[in-house]
Design an enzyme around this catalytic site. Structure first.
Site, PDB file in Angstrom:
ATOM      1  N   LYS A  13       6.095  -7.639  -4.903  1.00  0.00           N
ATOM      2  CA  LYS A  13       5.394  -8.490  -3.929  1.00  0.00           C
ATOM      3  C   LYS A  13       5.584  -9.977  -4.306  1.00  0.00           C
ATOM      4  CE  LYS A  13       2.199  -4.712  -3.233  1.00  0.00           C
ATOM      5  NZ  LYS A  13       1.042  -4.263  -2.522  1.00  0.00           N
ATOM      6  N   GLU A 100       2.055  -4.817   4.583  1.00  0.00           N
ATOM      7  CA  GLU A 100       1.655  -6.221   4.456  1.00  0.00           C
ATOM      8  C   GLU A 100       2.444  -7.109   5.408  1.00  0.00           C
ATOM      9  OE1 GLU A 100       1.991  -6.463   0.191  1.00  0.00           O
ATOM     10  OE2 GLU A 100       0.314  -5.064   0.034  1.00  0.00           O
TER      11      GLU A 100
HETATM   12  C1  PEP Z   1       2.952  -1.214  -2.198  1.00  0.00           C
HETATM   13  O1  PEP Z   1       2.542  -2.335  -1.927  1.00  0.00           O
HETATM   14  O2  PEP Z   1       4.044  -0.825  -1.736  1.00  0.00           O
HETATM   15  C2  PEP Z   1       2.140  -0.379  -3.055  1.00  0.00           C
HETATM   16  C3  PEP Z   1       2.387   0.900  -3.077  1.00  0.00           C
HETATM   17  O3  PEP Z   1       1.165  -1.012  -3.772  1.00  0.00           O
HETATM   18  P1  PEP Z   1       0.184  -0.355  -4.878  1.00  0.00           P
HETATM   19  O4  PEP Z   1       1.028   0.571  -5.738  1.00  0.00           O
HETATM   20  O5  PEP Z   1      -0.353  -1.514  -5.637  1.00  0.00           O
HETATM   21  O6  PEP Z   1      -0.846   0.423  -4.137  1.00  0.00           O
END
Ligand code: PEP
Length: 244
Positions: A13, A100
């Site tokens: 991210k 997101e």
């Molecule tokens: C993601 O954003 O793709 C994700 C799976 O995040 P997290 O593992 O933090 O839930």
């Protein structure tokens, strides 16, 4: 049914400056060199450090991916990054349609579809994210939502070696919550019926070293897309080691 090697993909991210990214990549690359990973490995850093992370991973088996791309190849699209640019920077994959971006940036299935087509044009494997919101899950609509996202966002000409699906329930991302193993199996089986045989289907949403083994032991799960836990080399590696 037994399937091939799993893929463990890290979605960093909007995290990491050059030094942090290089250190994390070196730590992951060193583990991958020292141990014999039972799975394929991928990290998707922010675009600004793809190059530095690629250099830190040089000679390792860890692949590199982007987190988004524009539909167009080049031109007057201020702030956008094309699939060709990611490819040129050393990427083999690109994450598309992440929740997101769908929910934070209002991306529609049609826009995601154009981005998947762009990824293929550039020779990248598209990791297409699908998944329902909490309200959709509570309304029992998860299969309908995911099926609609698949039909809306996968262009013609699909083939198993160009596409990875990541089933990521929106309510499970970054929350510590996960669906039951039975629920993951059910949705993955529906996805499998709608894509070419041999296409990998990852589970994503709060995967961590503590829950990875049971999730990755599911025959329907071909790997994991990992957010938060991919930012610590030990945790990311522990998830990779949890592959059967
Ligand atoms: C993601 O954003 O793709 C994700 C799976 O995040 P997290 O593992 O933090 O839930």
């Amino acid at each position: 049914m037994a399937r091939g090697r799993k893929l463990i993909a890290g979605n960093w991210k909007m995290n990491g400056l050059r030094a942090d990214g290089a250190a994390l990549a070196e730590a992951i690359g060193a583990r991958a060199k020292a141990g014999s990973a039972r799975c394929d490995l991928l990290v998707c850093p922010p675009a600004t450090i793809v190059d530095v992370v690629g250099k830190a991973l040089a000679g390792s088996v860890v692949a590199l991916g982007g987190q988004d791309c524009a539909p167009a190849e080049k031109g007057a699209f201020t702030g956008d990054i094309s699939a060709e640019m990611l490819k040129d920077a050393g990427c083999a994959y690109v994450i598309l349609g992440h929740s997101e971006r769908r929910h934070g940036h209002g991306e529609s299935d049609a826009q995601v579809r154009a981005k998947v087509a762009a990824a293929w044009r550039a020779g990248l494997v598209a990791i297409l994210c699908v998944g329902e919101t909490r309200a959709e899950r509570e309304a029992g609509r998860e299969v309908a939502v995911v099926s609609g996202q698949l039909s809306g966002a996968i262009p013609g000409g699909v083939a198993a070696n160009k596409l990875v699906i990541a089933y990521e329930p929106v309510w499970a991302i970054g929350t510590g919550l996960t669906p039951t193993l039975a629920d993951i199996t059910t949705v993955h089986a529906v996805i499998r019926d709608n894509i070419p045989a041999g296409t990998r289907i990852l589970y994503g949403g709060s995967v961590n070293p503590a829950n990875a083994r049971e999730i990755l032991s599911l025959a329907e799960v071909d790997g994991a897309l990992v957010g938060g836990a991919s930012l610590k080399a030990d945790d990311f590696w522990a998830i990779a080691e949890a592959c059967p």
